[in-house]
Design an enzyme around this catalytic site. Structure first.
Site, PDB file in Angstrom:
ATOM      1  CB  ALA A  88      47.230  41.411  39.550  1.00  0.00           C
ATOM      2  N   GLY A 126      42.206  40.180  37.219  1.00  0.00           N
ATOM      3  CA  GLY A 126      41.936  40.666  38.423  1.00  0.00           C
ATOM      4  C   GLY A 126      40.583  41.847  38.263  1.00  0.00           C
ATOM      5  CD  GLU A 156      40.452  37.126  40.080  1.00  0.00           C
ATOM      6  OE1 GLU A 156      41.535  37.678  39.789  1.00  0.00           O
ATOM      7  OE2 GLU A 156      40.539  35.927  40.641  1.00  0.00           O
ATOM      8  CD  GLU A 179      43.509  36.019  36.252  1.00  0.00           C
ATOM      9  OE1 GLU A 179      43.030  35.181  35.322  1.00  0.00           O
ATOM     10  OE2 GLU A 179      43.193  36.752  36.850  1.00  0.00           O
TER      11      GLU A 179
HETATM   12  C1  LIG Z   1      46.799  37.134  47.623  1.00  0.00           C
HETATM   13  C2  LIG Z   1      46.141  37.302  46.325  1.00  0.00           C
HETATM   14  C3  LIG Z   1      46.834  37.761  45.345  1.00  0.00           C
HETATM   15  C4  LIG Z   1      46.443  37.612  44.036  1.00  0.00           C
HETATM   16  C5  LIG Z   1      47.218  38.065  42.856  1.00  0.00           C
HETATM   17  C6  LIG Z   1      47.208  37.373  41.601  1.00  0.00           C
HETATM   18  C7  LIG Z   1      46.127  37.547  40.759  1.00  0.00           C
HETATM   19  C8  LIG Z   1      46.526  37.799  39.840  1.00  0.00           C
HETATM   20  C9  LIG Z   1      45.333  37.952  38.642  1.00  0.00           C
HETATM   21  C10 LIG Z   1      45.513  38.915  37.855  1.00  0.00           C
HETATM   22  O1  LIG Z   1      44.777  39.862  37.357  1.00  0.00           O
HETATM   23  S1  LIG Z   1      47.142  38.476  36.811  1.00  0.00           S
HETATM   24  C11 LIG Z   1      46.805  39.621  35.260  1.00  0.00           C
HETATM   25  C12 LIG Z   1      45.876  39.172  34.407  1.00  0.00           C
HETATM   26  N1  LIG Z   1      45.596  40.095  33.329  1.00  0.00           N
HETATM   27  C13 LIG Z   1      46.209  40.057  32.243  1.00  0.00           C
HETATM   28  O2  LIG Z   1      46.832  38.879  32.026  1.00  0.00           O
HETATM   29  C14 LIG Z   1      46.006  40.840  31.241  1.00  0.00           C
HETATM   30  C15 LIG Z   1      47.504  41.199  30.587  1.00  0.00           C
HETATM   31  N2  LIG Z   1      47.124  42.318  29.205  1.00  0.00           N
HETATM   32  C16 LIG Z   1      46.656  41.918  28.476  1.00  0.00           C
HETATM   33  O3  LIG Z   1      46.539  40.720  27.871  1.00  0.00           O
HETATM   34  C17 LIG Z   1      46.753  43.197  27.178  1.00  0.00           C
HETATM   35  O4  LIG Z   1      47.415  44.049  27.847  1.00  0.00           O
HETATM   36  C18 LIG Z   1      45.234  43.564  26.965  1.00  0.00           C
HETATM   37  C19 LIG Z   1      44.601  43.668  28.044  1.00  0.00           C
HETATM   38  C20 LIG Z   1      44.530  42.542  25.896  1.00  0.00           C
HETATM   39  C21 LIG Z   1      45.376  44.834  26.039  1.00  0.00           C
HETATM   40  O5  LIG Z   1      46.148  44.519  25.116  1.00  0.00           O
HETATM   41  P1  LIG Z   1      46.571  46.057  24.444  1.00  0.00           P
HETATM   42  O6  LIG Z   1      47.235  45.512  22.817  1.00  0.00           O
HETATM   43  O7  LIG Z   1      45.604  46.929  24.049  1.00  0.00           O
HETATM   44  O8  LIG Z   1      47.706  46.967  24.991  1.00  0.00           O
HETATM   45  P2  LIG Z   1      49.264  46.162  25.677  1.00  0.00           P
HETATM   46  O9  LIG Z   1      50.068  46.814  24.496  1.00  0.00           O
HETATM   47  O10 LIG Z   1      49.152  44.822  25.816  1.00  0.00           O
HETATM   48  O11 LIG Z   1      49.211  46.931  27.032  1.00  0.00           O
HETATM   49  C22 LIG Z   1      49.486  48.244  27.210  1.00  0.00           C
HETATM   50  C23 LIG Z   1      50.721  48.566  28.077  1.00  0.00           C
HETATM   51  O12 LIG Z   1      50.177  48.152  29.308  1.00  0.00           O
HETATM   52  C24 LIG Z   1      50.757  47.053  30.050  1.00  0.00           C
HETATM   53  N3  LIG Z   1      50.156  46.164  30.549  1.00  0.00           N
HETATM   54  C25 LIG Z   1      49.051  45.338  30.219  1.00  0.00           C
HETATM   55  N4  LIG Z   1      48.424  44.522  31.089  1.00  0.00           N
HETATM   56  C26 LIG Z   1      49.194  44.761  32.324  1.00  0.00           C
HETATM   57  C27 LIG Z   1      49.137  44.301  33.677  1.00  0.00           C
HETATM   58  N5  LIG Z   1      48.095  43.316  33.925  1.00  0.00           N
HETATM   59  N6  LIG Z   1      50.121  44.830  34.403  1.00  0.00           N
HETATM   60  C28 LIG Z   1      50.976  45.498  34.188  1.00  0.00           C
HETATM   61  N7  LIG Z   1      51.190  46.134  32.943  1.00  0.00           N
HETATM   62  C29 LIG Z   1      50.217  45.881  31.992  1.00  0.00           C
HETATM   63  C30 LIG Z   1      51.822  46.312  28.823  1.00  0.00           C
HETATM   64  O13 LIG Z   1      52.798  45.956  29.204  1.00  0.00           O
HETATM   65  C31 LIG Z   1      51.863  47.640  27.898  1.00  0.00           C
HETATM   66  O14 LIG Z   1      52.862  48.324  28.287  1.00  0.00           O
HETATM   67  P3  LIG Z   1      54.084  48.952  27.356  1.00  0.00           P
HETATM   68  O15 LIG Z   1      55.211  49.666  28.328  1.00  0.00           O
HETATM   69  O16 LIG Z   1      53.167  49.962  26.758  1.00  0.00           O
HETATM   70  O17 LIG Z   1      54.409  47.777  26.389  1.00  0.00           O
END
Ligand SMILES: CCCCCC/C=C/CC(=O)SCCNC(=O)CCNC(=O)[C@H](O)C(C)(C)COP(=O)(O)OP(=O)(O)OC[C@H]1O[C@@H](n2cnc3c(N)ncnc32)[C@H](O)[C@@H]1OP(=O)(O)O
Length: 558
Positions: free
Chosen positions: A60, A100, A103, A123
């Site tokens: 997400a 997600g 998922e 999450e």
């Molecule tokens: C009614 C039902 C509703 C349900 C809704 C709720 C459900 C939620 C389920 C979810 O999916 S919650 C999110 C789960 N995912 C995560 O927690 C992943 C988070 N990301 C990471 O851990 C890392 O980004 C990575 C995948 C391990 C990759 O690492 P890497 O070092 O390669 O890149 P980053 O520098 O971390 O990321 C690059 C850039 O992207 C932004 N970012 C990463 N993940 C997200 C995200 N999930 N959403 C928005 N933005 C994301 C990060 O902030 C970086 O941005 P920047 O501006 O370049 O710093």
């Protein structure tokens, strides 16, 4: 957004939302619109969902959490629509399938991945639970026990591990073309029944053992994630997968995510997620010099001076980062022997737990190069001094390093409070000197405070920042002032706990309360670990009225 194309009876839905294909409302809408097109096209017999760019999908879009429940289709709705598609859907995973993203993959009928791909339901690290069916589908695929392990701790796993336990149906070599491989795979499953491929319809294999497994994980979570609410809510949601039909289980999952989303713990963890990324973009105030326009020096050979508590941890961090040449210098024989033994024992432990392979362990041990004099450091790229917190000892060491090290060598001090500029001035090239302040135990703690001296060159700062990131540390650039940032913050905390001692509490009572609150260690345990003498020395220096601090002493001294 999602792009749509058709290749040999296979529709391709490719997520296109750089940099990480997070499932924003536009992306979810794009997937849904493409799915409808594929379902209506009589020439399409199978569908592949893949990610454009560096990754499949990280889940997400965290920046859209506030509106997550409002826009159609939300993730929760999208996964059920995907799973009920009459045409088989293959998730083609490269890079990350996180949250997600995984998922969505679990809602597809097949999952294929490159061997280099990583999967996780992280999450819980954002203080929430996998709210798009993850707590209900994963147990139906891999059982309650493994699901609790995956979901309550949120760790990432390799595609191979995921394949071993049944999440991934086919692995391709890391250099394969994931889309091409997935399209071929999709063609091979055309016409096959989907009856056993809809995960929500599968039974939970170890459902009868749920109470026992639940108790086991409650104990582990209670210890490992003390004070955190989300892991317990995750366990409860997974338990419902064993006890209730899918639709009822989903209602419980929904209640769980609604309770957690927007909680103080979740807000703090999300703040931390973005803050940890923001600090990578460092800048030197008022100069225009920053992480984007400064290149680090190439570092292959590193040396650590001192094998006490800090030095050992720093050496381990460097080995874990894959540095192939780590010189270690400790002139005290007992400290050297104890230090090397400690390092080897920790590496043995990693290998025994499977964190590293035997081959990796051997190559780490081979990378360790004990050295007995400064001359042997002459071709080192980065030296990290981690000796006793004494200005005179550090000055002595830096004077020697200044004489023997090559001009491009970065000379770092692991001081926790001393003046980096004063240390730098004893070398012929103060611009090569920087602070790299690790926190004990350095191989465990994720924070690294890099201290910018007034003379530190941008390249030297970039090198320290880059090395911290290579070690997997949350690396923060700070200015040179007494106690830098970490210890200045810590000081207020210690002042309050010390008041409690003055009021009659015992150190262990204070620590017990802090640990109950959720701190990994109590304040006095931290003191014992780092050495109470360090705190004493810092306080003496901090004292505004002691002999070393005449009225009008510079701000940094205070
Ligand atoms: C009614 C039902 C509703 C349900 C809704 C709720 C459900 C939620 C389920 C979810 O999916 S919650 C999110 C789960 N995912 C995560 O927690 C992943 C988070 N990301 C990471 O851990 C890392 O980004 C990575 C995948 C391990 C990759 O690492 P890497 O070092 O390669 O890149 P980053 O520098 O971390 O990321 C690059 C850039 O992207 C932004 N970012 C990463 N993940 C997200 C995200 N999930 N959403 C928005 N933005 C994301 C990060 O902030 C970086 O941005 P920047 O501006 O370049 O710093």
């Amino acid at each position: 957004m999602a792009n749509y194309s058709v290749r040999n009876q296979v529709a391709i839905i490719s997520l296109c939302s750089p940099p990480v294909n997070a499932l924003s409302s536009d992306v979810r809408r794009g997937i849904l619109d493409s799915l409808k097109k594929a379902e209506q096209d009589v020439k399409v017999a199978a569908i592949v969902i893949c990610g454009e760019g560096r990754t499949f999908c990280v889940g997400a879009d965290i920046t859209e959490f506030k509106s997550e429940f409002k826009t159609f289709p939300n993730l929760f709705e999208l996964v059920d629509i995907l799973e009920s598609s009459p045409k088989p859907i293959v998730a083609a995973i490269h890079g990350h399938a996180f949250g997600g993203g995984l998922e969505v993959a679990l809602a597809c009928h097949y999952r294929v991945a490159l061997s280099s791909a990583k999967l996780a339901l992280p999450e819980v690290k954002l203080g929430i639970l996998p709210g798009a069916g993850g707590t209900q589908r994963l147990p139906r695929l891999i059982g309650i026990d493994s699901s609790m392990q995956w979901i309550a701790f949120g760790d990432e796993y390799s595609a191979q591990i995921a394949a071993n336990i049944g999440i991934i149906d086919r692995i391709f070599p890391s250099n394969a073309d994931i889309l091409e491989s997935a399209v071929q795979y999709a063609q091979s499953i055309i016409g096959k029944s989907l009856i056993n491929r809809r995960v929500s319809k599968l039974p939970v294999k170890d459902a009868s053992k749920v109470s026992h497994i639940m108790e086991k994980y409650k104990q582990i979570v209670g210890k490992k994630s003390r004070g955190a609410i989300a892991p317990m809510v995750c366990l409860e949601a997974i338990k419902h997968a064993a006890l209730l039909p899918y639709v009822e289980g989903m209602k419980k999952e929904r209640m769980g995510i609604e309770a957690l989303m927007g909680s103080d713990q979740s807000k703090s963890l999300i703040y931390m997620f973005f803050a940890e990324r923001q600090v990578r973009n460092w800048t030197i105030p008022g100069t225009g010099i920053n992480s984007k326009n400064t290149k680090p020096i190439k570092v292959e050979k590193v040396a650590v001076i001192g094998l006490g508590t800090m030095g050992r941890g720093i050496v381990l961090s460097l080995l874990k980062a894959g540095i192939k040449h780590v010189s270690v210098m400790e002139l005290n024989k007992t400290a050297r022997e104890n230090g090397l033994l400690f390092i080897k024992n920790i590496l043995e432990g990693y290998a025994a737990r499977g964190t590293i392979s035997e081959t990796q362990k051997r190559s780490m041990v081979d990378a360790l190069k004990p050295v007995s004099n400064f001359e042997m450091l002459k071709d080192t790229d980065l030296v990290i001094e981690a000796v006793f917190e004494s200005m005179s000892i550090k000055k002595d060491i830096f004077a020697k390093l200044g004489q023997v090290c090559k001009p491009s060598a970065v000379l770092a001090t692991n001081t926790s409070a001393l003046d980096v500029d004063e240390i730098a001035m004893v070398t012929p090239k103060p611009k090569q000197v920087v602070g790299m302040h690790f926190f004990a135990p350095a191989h465990v703690m994720k924070l690294l405070e890099n201290v910018r001296g007034s003379k530190s060159s941008p390249q030297v700062i970039a090198t320290a920042m880059n090395m911290g990131q290579r070690m997997g540390k949350v690396t923060v650039l700070v200015g040179n002032c007494h106690g830098f940032v970490g210890n200045r913050m810590f000081r207020h905390y210690t002042v309050e706990t010390d008041f409690m001692l003055e009021e009659g509490a015992y150190p262990e009572q204070v620590d017990t309360v802090l640990k109950k609150f959720g701190f990994a260690m109590g304040r006095y345990q931290v003191g014992d670990l780092s050495g109470n003498d360090i705190g004493y020395r810092m306080r003496t220096k901090f004292e505004m009225t002691n002999k070393q601090q005449p009225p009008g002493a510079p701000e940094r001294e205070r």
